[in-house]
Design a protein around this motif. Structure first.
Motif, PDB file in Angstrom:
ATOM      1  N   ASN A 269      16.522 127.319 -41.231  1.00 28.61           N
ATOM      2  CA  ASN A 269      15.397 128.272 -40.705  1.00 28.61           C
ATOM      3  C   ASN A 269      13.925 127.583 -40.873  1.00 28.61           C
ATOM      4  O   ASN A 269      13.206 128.182 -40.011  1.00 28.61           O
ATOM      5  CB  ASN A 269      15.661 129.568 -41.563  1.00 28.61           C
ATOM      6  CG  ASN A 269      17.054 130.354 -41.362  1.00 28.61           C
ATOM      7  OD1 ASN A 269      17.377 130.355 -40.160  1.00 28.61           O
ATOM      8  ND2 ASN A 269      17.625 130.763 -42.345  1.00 28.61           N
ATOM      9  N   LEU A 270      13.745 127.135 -41.853  1.00 27.78           N
ATOM     10  CA  LEU A 270      12.507 126.252 -42.078  1.00 27.78           C
ATOM     11  C   LEU A 270      12.237 125.239 -40.910  1.00 27.78           C
ATOM     12  O   LEU A 270      11.064 125.519 -40.226  1.00 27.78           O
ATOM     13  CB  LEU A 270      12.366 125.547 -43.280  1.00 27.78           C
ATOM     14  CG  LEU A 270      12.194 126.310 -44.688  1.00 27.78           C
ATOM     15  CD1 LEU A 270      11.918 125.558 -45.853  1.00 27.78           C
ATOM     16  CD2 LEU A 270      11.156 127.491 -44.594  1.00 27.78           C
TER      17      LEU A 270
ATOM     18  N   LYS B  66      13.751 125.067 -37.995  1.00 28.98           N
ATOM     19  CA  LYS B  66      13.781 125.682 -36.497  1.00 28.98           C
ATOM     20  C   LYS B  66      12.333 126.390 -36.613  1.00 28.98           C
ATOM     21  O   LYS B  66      11.805 126.379 -35.331  1.00 28.98           O
ATOM     22  CB  LYS B  66      14.879 126.792 -36.594  1.00 28.98           C
ATOM     23  CG  LYS B  66      14.900 127.629 -35.274  1.00 28.98           C
ATOM     24  CD  LYS B  66      16.039 128.389 -35.489  1.00 28.98           C
ATOM     25  CE  LYS B  66      15.918 129.731 -36.482  1.00 28.98           C
ATOM     26  NZ  LYS B  66      16.729 130.724 -36.396  1.00 28.98           N
ATOM     27  N   GLU B  67      11.727 126.967 -37.479  1.00 33.30           N
ATOM     28  CA  GLU B  67      10.430 127.333 -37.176  1.00 33.30           C
ATOM     29  C   GLU B  67       9.122 126.323 -37.232  1.00 33.30           C
ATOM     30  O   GLU B  67       8.312 126.649 -36.297  1.00 33.30           O
ATOM     31  CB  GLU B  67       9.969 128.239 -38.333  1.00 33.30           C
ATOM     32  CG  GLU B  67       8.568 129.074 -38.242  1.00 33.30           C
ATOM     33  CD  GLU B  67       8.783 130.275 -39.166  1.00 33.30           C
ATOM     34  OE1 GLU B  67       7.603 130.656 -39.381  1.00 33.30           O
ATOM     35  OE2 GLU B  67       9.605 130.628 -39.626  1.00 33.30           O
ATOM     36  N   ASN B  68       9.419 125.334 -37.601  1.00 33.46           N
ATOM     37  CA  ASN B  68       8.470 123.796 -37.540  1.00 33.46           C
ATOM     38  C   ASN B  68       9.156 122.846 -37.879  1.00 33.46           C
ATOM     39  O   ASN B  68       9.542 122.563 -38.944  1.00 33.46           O
ATOM     40  CB  ASN B  68       7.318 124.201 -38.393  1.00 33.46           C
ATOM     41  CG  ASN B  68       6.163 123.334 -38.119  1.00 33.46           C
ATOM     42  OD1 ASN B  68       6.366 122.187 -37.327  1.00 33.46           O
ATOM     43  ND2 ASN B  68       5.142 123.319 -38.953  1.00 33.46           N
TER      44      ASN B  68
ATOM     45  N   ASN C 178      -0.330 123.368 -30.617  1.00 35.56           N
ATOM     46  CA  ASN C 178       0.427 123.659 -31.684  1.00 35.56           C
ATOM     47  C   ASN C 178       0.197 122.570 -32.784  1.00 35.56           C
ATOM     48  O   ASN C 178       0.230 122.784 -34.108  1.00 35.56           O
ATOM     49  CB  ASN C 178       1.981 123.669 -31.280  1.00 35.56           C
ATOM     50  CG  ASN C 178       2.213 125.185 -30.874  1.00 35.56           C
ATOM     51  OD1 ASN C 178       1.428 126.149 -30.947  1.00 35.56           O
ATOM     52  ND2 ASN C 178       3.324 125.487 -29.917  1.00 35.56           N
TER      53      ASN C 178
ATOM     54  N   TRP D 253      -0.405 124.327 -35.985  1.00 39.01           N
ATOM     55  CA  TRP D 253       0.431 124.542 -36.820  1.00 39.01           C
ATOM     56  C   TRP D 253       0.892 123.449 -37.745  1.00 39.01           C
ATOM     57  O   TRP D 253       1.484 123.461 -38.841  1.00 39.01           O
ATOM     58  CB  TRP D 253       1.652 124.969 -36.119  1.00 39.01           C
ATOM     59  CG  TRP D 253       1.292 125.971 -34.915  1.00 39.01           C
ATOM     60  CD1 TRP D 253       1.506 126.264 -33.819  1.00 39.01           C
ATOM     61  CD2 TRP D 253       1.401 127.675 -35.577  1.00 39.01           C
ATOM     62  NE1 TRP D 253       1.211 127.451 -33.349  1.00 39.01           N
ATOM     63  CE2 TRP D 253       1.207 128.173 -34.446  1.00 39.01           C
ATOM     64  CE3 TRP D 253       1.105 128.304 -36.882  1.00 39.01           C
ATOM     65  CZ2 TRP D 253       0.788 129.678 -34.494  1.00 39.01           C
ATOM     66  CZ3 TRP D 253       1.163 129.518 -36.786  1.00 39.01           C
ATOM     67  CH2 TRP D 253       0.770 130.226 -35.526  1.00 39.01           C
TER      68      TRP D 253
ATOM     69  N   ARG E   8       1.218 125.376 -41.180  1.00 35.42           N
ATOM     70  CA  ARG E   8       2.412 124.707 -41.273  1.00 35.42           C
ATOM     71  C   ARG E   8       3.592 125.123 -42.143  1.00 35.42           C
ATOM     72  O   ARG E   8       4.540 125.075 -41.715  1.00 35.42           O
ATOM     73  CB  ARG E   8       1.912 123.186 -41.713  1.00 35.42           C
ATOM     74  CG  ARG E   8       3.025 122.198 -41.619  1.00 35.42           C
ATOM     75  CD  ARG E   8       2.508 120.697 -42.157  1.00 35.42           C
ATOM     76  NE  ARG E   8       3.591 119.759 -42.453  1.00 35.42           N
ATOM     77  CZ  ARG E   8       3.683 118.957 -41.661  1.00 35.42           C
ATOM     78  NH1 ARG E   8       3.142 118.747 -40.595  1.00 35.42           N
ATOM     79  NH2 ARG E   8       4.765 117.958 -41.950  1.00 35.42           N
TER      80      ARG E   8
ATOM     81  N   ARG F 195       4.093 128.097 -43.415  1.00 39.82           N
ATOM     82  CA  ARG F 195       4.120 129.699 -43.333  1.00 39.82           C
ATOM     83  C   ARG F 195       5.440 130.056 -43.565  1.00 39.82           C
ATOM     84  O   ARG F 195       5.951 131.142 -44.307  1.00 39.82           O
ATOM     85  CB  ARG F 195       3.752 130.300 -41.964  1.00 39.82           C
ATOM     86  CG  ARG F 195       4.398 129.840 -40.842  1.00 39.82           C
ATOM     87  CD  ARG F 195       3.725 130.014 -39.670  1.00 39.82           C
ATOM     88  NE  ARG F 195       4.461 129.906 -38.150  1.00 39.82           N
ATOM     89  CZ  ARG F 195       4.696 128.619 -37.866  1.00 39.82           C
ATOM     90  NH1 ARG F 195       4.014 127.477 -38.638  1.00 39.82           N
ATOM     91  NH2 ARG F 195       5.226 128.350 -36.753  1.00 39.82           N
ATOM     92  N   GLY F 196       6.612 129.139 -42.922  1.00 43.16           N
ATOM     93  CA  GLY F 196       7.905 129.575 -43.249  1.00 43.16           C
ATOM     94  C   GLY F 196       8.636 129.487 -44.691  1.00 43.16           C
ATOM     95  O   GLY F 196       9.373 130.346 -45.032  1.00 43.16           O
TER      96      GLY F 196
ATOM     97  N   LYS G 150       6.875 132.227 -46.663  1.00 41.63           N
ATOM     98  CA  LYS G 150       7.443 133.541 -46.650  1.00 41.63           C
ATOM     99  C   LYS G 150       8.920 133.301 -47.344  1.00 41.63           C
ATOM    100  O   LYS G 150       9.340 134.406 -48.139  1.00 41.63           O
ATOM    101  CB  LYS G 150       7.824 133.742 -45.175  1.00 41.63           C
ATOM    102  CG  LYS G 150       8.773 134.939 -44.999  1.00 41.63           C
ATOM    103  CD  LYS G 150       8.804 135.149 -43.419  1.00 41.63           C
ATOM    104  CE  LYS G 150       9.849 136.380 -43.054  1.00 41.63           C
ATOM    105  NZ  LYS G 150      10.193 136.495 -41.681  1.00 41.63           N
ATOM    106  N   THR G 151       9.573 132.349 -47.120  1.00 40.76           N
ATOM    107  CA  THR G 151      11.073 131.972 -47.746  1.00 40.76           C
ATOM    108  C   THR G 151      11.107 131.945 -49.092  1.00 40.76           C
ATOM    109  O   THR G 151      11.602 132.815 -50.157  1.00 40.76           O
ATOM    110  CB  THR G 151      11.738 130.527 -47.475  1.00 40.76           C
ATOM    111  OG1 THR G 151      11.999 130.951 -45.863  1.00 40.76           O
ATOM    112  CG2 THR G 151      13.093 130.725 -47.928  1.00 40.76           C
TER     113      THR G 151
END
Length: 357
Positions: free
Chosen positions: A35-36, A38-40, A189, A193, A200, A202-203, A206-207
């Motif tokens: 998930n991390l 995939k987001e970046n 980006n 990002w 960069r 952010r994921g 959040k996690t």
């Protein structure tokens, strides 16, 4: 004005310190966090930087790298049901005081071009691929029309690290350009990002926050499963789903092209050359023999499998074909395994890898 300076100093401190804090808190014990990434996709660089530091700090030498797609990643189950987790347990049992370290750097949808690019990135970070286990999928040899892209995740990295290979497969990459952002969007980006730490990571932030809340309420670690983890025979509608074109393609019985014109063969040759003199185990991931019986027993399909075996027999790598080696009841769908299936796969890979030393 003084407040502005304080804010500026605070943001600068975050910009400088956050990458080191994130890298030191990345959980890379069993596999990468899908998930991390995939987001970046740039998070891969932070993961490799952390692994490189760990290797130096712990003076690791005889570690194993695993690369591959969702089968090697061990989806749809969670990280504690992955082959990386089970292989680490086997390494611990084999040598309790000095267990061999396993680093699973596989990702769902990873193609052979991504795997080759990952090897180049390992070189960049001084991470050895001396001991490598690599997942080879039947569907990777199927003709691309134009999907899937031979380099799904790491096209920008390939362009930087091996420009000639990038140009060689560019027709396939360009044909898939509609699925990617424009060059201008990519540049924006990268500027925003990738360069601004708060964006960069952010994921991860959040996690990490969700994980902290989960522990506070007594729920324990977050479940990082990426799909329905039930066995295939408990999933009504799965057979109908597999009739969709993208799944039909994966089990194509059309004769394979084993020339370098096939980008799968092109990158396999690149990988085999890169791994010359190293211990490399390539495994042909199996398929659910019961669910996909009509497909895997078709003459053309069986013929393609035989030709894949013949191809690897002529290559200077260790190779095993796992078709029929794992009970169909241990599959989650047509190719992925449930937890017990991953445990069995890990044992097969561990035994064969050590036999090949």
């Amino acid at each position: 004005m003084k407040t502005f300076r304080y804010v500026l100093v605070f943001l600068l401190a975050i910009q400088l310190a956050l990458p080191y804090w994130v890298q030191s808190h990345l959980n890379i014990q069993d596999r990468m966090n899908y998930n991390l990434v995939k987001e970046n996709i740039s998070i891969i660089d932070d993961i490799l930087a952390q692994i490189s530091r760990q290797i130096k700090q712990e003076n690791l030498e005889d570690y194993i790298i695993i690369l591959g797609d969702s089968v090697a990643f061990s989806g749809p189950g969670n990280s504690r049901q992955s082959i990386g987790h089970y292989m680490q347990g086997l390494a611990q049992a084999a040598s309790p005081s000095h267990p061999q370290r396993i680093f699973n750097l596989s990702l769902p949808a990873m193609q052979m071009g991504d795997i080759y690019t990952m090897l180049l990135k390992l070189d960049e970070y001084n991470i050895s691929s001396q001991n490598l286990i690599l997942d080879v999928a039947y569907q990777g040899f199927v003709q691309r029309n134009p999907d899937p892209s031979i380099v799904f995740w790491l096209q920008d990295d390939l362009q930087i690290l091996d420009r000639s290979s990038y140009e060689h497969v560019r027709a396939n990459l360009d044909a898939n350009q509609t699925h990617r952002e424009s060059r201008l969007e990519a540049d924006v980006n990268q500027l925003l990002w990738d360069r601004i730490a708060l964006l960069r990571y952010r994921g991860f932030i959040k996690t990490y926050a969700l994980q902290a809340v989960s522990y506070l309420i007594g729920a324990g670690p977050l479940d990082d499963s990426i799909g329905d983890t039930r066995a295939w025979y408990e999933k009504p509608g799965l057979s109908d789903l597999l009739k969709r074109a993208e799944y039909e393609r994966d089990f194509s019985a059309q004769p394979f092209d084993f020339s370098p014109d096939n980008p799968q063969i092109y990158f396999l040759k690149k990988i085999i050359t890169h791994q010359e003199g190293k211990h490399t185990l390539m495994f042909m991931a199996g398929a659910n023999q019961e669910l996909m019986h009509d497909k895997v027993t078709a003459p053309g399909y069986a013929g393609n499998l035989e030709k894949i075996d013949q191809y690897f027999e002529s290559q200077p790598v260790q190779y095993i074909n796992l078709y029929g080696q794992i009970d169909s009841r241990l599959y989650s769908d047509q190719i992925h395994l449930i937890a017990e299936g991953n445990r069995e796969l890990a044992a097969i890979l561990w035994d064969n890898f050590n036999k090949g030393r």
